[in-house]
Scaffold this motif. Structure first.
Motif, mmCIF file in Angstrom:
data_model
loop_
_atom_site.group_PDB
_atom_site.id
_atom_site.type_symbol
_atom_site.label_atom_id
_atom_site.label_comp_id
_atom_site.label_asym_id
_atom_site.label_seq_id
_atom_site.Cartn_x
_atom_site.Cartn_y
_atom_site.Cartn_z
ATOM 1 N N LYS A 11 0.835 -1.194 0.000
ATOM 2 C CA LYS A 11 0.000 0.000 0.000
ATOM 3 C C LYS A 11 0.883 1.262 0.000
ATOM 4 N N SER A 201 -6.609 -2.362 4.693
ATOM 5 C CA SER A 201 -5.995 -2.274 3.354
ATOM 6 C C SER A 201 -4.524 -2.626 3.398
ATOM 7 N N ASN B 46 -8.048 -2.967 -2.980
ATOM 8 C CA ASN B 46 -8.580 -3.101 -1.623
ATOM 9 C C ASN B 46 -9.847 -2.295 -1.366
#
Lengths: 292, 287
Positions: A11, A201, B46
């Motif tokens: 991420k 996430s 996501n």
């Protein structure tokens, strides 16, 4: 024997660049690589003194000689990348160089030899000097690809530099994701430092990066950044890491001083060394050092 | 935009972690008409973790991978010469294709005089589709170890339901995956964190959008006080600042837990409705 540490996250926005700048200071000298060639931010913290700049020529792109084109449309039909589109009003096809892969199929199929392939200038790269050692970074031309090749070039150059100048370490500030430039960043690295933040996430994305690191045979360590924003999430990350044999190296709390440091173009350790987060970064390096 | 093709709005940023998914998901949840949300960050999708759609099906995404048939190959080497990516390796017997280098362009196939090259589908990722209420959702996932992200993104965009306004939750960066997301979109919504990194990276990705002919505007996230004097900088990039979402710890905490802002804090609905209002009509948003 030079050791290579790559810093990844999966991420984006977890703090890779901020931490890499701190580690560069704590390491007391290393060859530094900013492998996030799409959006290179490490130079903004290290104030590099430029030494060498070079064009990055990678692959080719097609060029169409309009005077030879007979508007037959064969090229547009053959191109698998959508780089050639027919003009509905009967003019020559439009060539989109950002979509062109340089495969040369248009050359093959054109009955009038109207196409040539020319070298593609996909970006540029720089060798520079910083207070912590040489820094290699790059910028891709907007809309161009070949980011993986550019990262490979930077790393190869870094290795040569390290050997020539006797640096024991290469620190690579990696890009987000798990695509080409991340493959290139991981390839040949000795260790991965995964900088993750707590949260659903980041956990999901971190698992993917660890999977890729495993694929490349690179041993991994985890640092949870901004851990106090979600202590439960931090625990989950560390459990996940341990279950995969990843070393848990430490936690760093959320601190707005990191952004202040970025704003001032420097790392946290010099921005405000009295911050608890600064001590946590130092502790992280102390844990990490034996492994690199 | 014609009535048939779905109007696509790409949510991109350049810098990672600025809030693309936050903005995409919350826009989808507050849309005053049916929307589709496509998660184009195929390396790390996501948005489903926050949107929590009911997933319905998953299909593979493939690309044609050439294979050289030893029984037909004459060893002429035309395929090796034809490949611009060094993906066809010469050996003392028959040449073979290196999948990691192959771009599926078809040059080797065309070059072979003996019809010895056949393509078969190689799976590079998947597309999963589902719904949440009236929101049509789909995400692309690139298989780990593969590099054909843009192939998955293109396949994902083809699933956009006709007539729907379609939001694309984009990847970070400004190279191949971001470009594949932006290409053909009616509008680019840049989610910008007003920091040195955020602004530097905005410049790069907005250049890419400009080269692709995609107009855009900015939503500031984690803003400290109005638009922070960024108006002139934005204008220099040909971009308007549409809205500003302030920096609040409670927003960050909800985000980490995967709770949409408009659910955790219903008062934020008005922000996203205002953003919808400010998105230009030329993005094809039905009025």
């Amino acid at each position: 024997m030079t050791k290579e540490l790559v810093v990844l996250s999966g991420k984006g926005g977890t703090g890779k660049t901020s931490l890499t700048a701190c580690l560069a200071r704590l390491a007391g000298g290393a060859v530094l690589v900013d492998a996030d060639v799409d959006a290179s931010n490490l130079p903004l913290l290290l104030g590099p003194d430029p030494k060498h700049r070079e064009d990055f020529i990678s692959g080719e792109t097609a060029r169409l000689d309009l005077s030879r084109c007979e508007r037959c449309g064969v090229c547009a039909a053959a191109c698998r990348f959508g780089a050639l589109t027919e003009d509905p009003s009967g003019g020559p096809p439009r060539l989109d160089t950002t979509a062109c892969s340089g495969c040369g199929v248009c050359l093959r199929v054109c009955p009038r030899d109207a196409f040539t392939l020319v070298p593609r200038r996909a970006g540029q790269w720089h060798a520079s000097r910083t207070a912590f050692g040489p820094l290699l970074f790059a910028e891709l031309e907007p809309g161009q690809g070949h980011s993986g090749k550019l990262v490979s070039l930077l790393k190869e150059t870094a290795r040569g530099l390290a050997e020539k100048s006797g640096y024991e370490r290469i620190l690579v500030d990696g890009p987000p994701g798990v695509g080409c430039p991340v493959h290139a960043a991981l390839s040949g690295a000795d260790r991965l430092l995964l900088v993750a933040e707590p949260g659903v996430s980041s956990l999901h994305d971190a698992e993917r990066v660890l999977g890729l690191a495993d694929h490349f045979g690179v041993a991994a360590c985890l640092c949870v950044n901004k851990w106090d924003l979600d202590p439960e999430g931090a625990e989950k990350l560390e459990s996940m890491a341990r279950s995969q044999g990843v070393l848990v190296m430490g936690r760093i709390r959320y601190d707005p001083a990191f952004q202040d440091a970025i704003h001032h173009g420097r790392d946290l350790l010099v921005e405000d060394p009295t911050r608890p987060a600064a001590a946590e970064v130092t502790a992280l390096w102390n844990s990490l050092e034996p492994f690199v | 935009m014609t009535g048939k093709a779905p109007a696509m709005i790409a949510v991109v940023s350049g810098k990672g972690g600025t809030g693309k998914t936050t903005v995409s998901v919350n826009l989808a949840l507050t849309a005053p008409f049916p929307v589709a949300l496509l998660d184009c960050d195929v390396e790390e999708p996501n948005s489903s973790l926050t949107l929590r759609p009911e997933m319905e099906k998953t299909v593979p995404v493939t690309r044609p991978l050439p294979e050289i048939r030893m029984d037909r190959c004459t060893g002429c080497g035309a395929c090796v010469e034809a490949c611009r990516f060094n993906a066809v390796a010469r050996t003392p017997s028959a040449p073979f294709v290196v999948p990691e280098l192959c771009e599926s362009c078809g040059a080797c196939l065309r070059a072979c005089p003996a019809g010895a090259i056949e393509e078969s589908p190689q799976e590079v990722g998947t597309i999963s589709e589902g719904r949440r209420g009236t929101i049509h959702f789909a995400q692309g996932t690139l298989h780990l170890g593969h590099t054909q992200g843009p192939t998955v993104i293109r396949a994902l965009k083809r699933t956009a339901p006709p007539g729907h306004c379609t939001l694309l939750d984009g990847p970070p960066g400004a190279s191949c995956p971001a470009v594949a997301t932006l290409r053909g979109c009616a509008y680019a919504l840049f989610v910008v964190e007003p920091t040195r990194f955020g602004l530097h990276d905005l410049e790069v990705v907005s250049k890419a959008a400009r080269i692709l002919g995609v107009p855009g505007g900015i939503v500031l996230n984690r803003a400290r006080g109005g638009d922070g004097g960024l108006g002139p900088f934005a204008a220099s990039l040909g971009l308007e600042i549409l809205c500003s979402l302030p920096e609040e710890k409670r927003f960050a905490e909800a985000g980490l837990k995967g709770i949409p802002l408009v659910e955790a804090f219903p008062e934020t609905r008005s922000f996203f409705l205002r953003l919808w209002d400010r998105l230009p009509v030329r993005a094809g948003v039905p009025t």
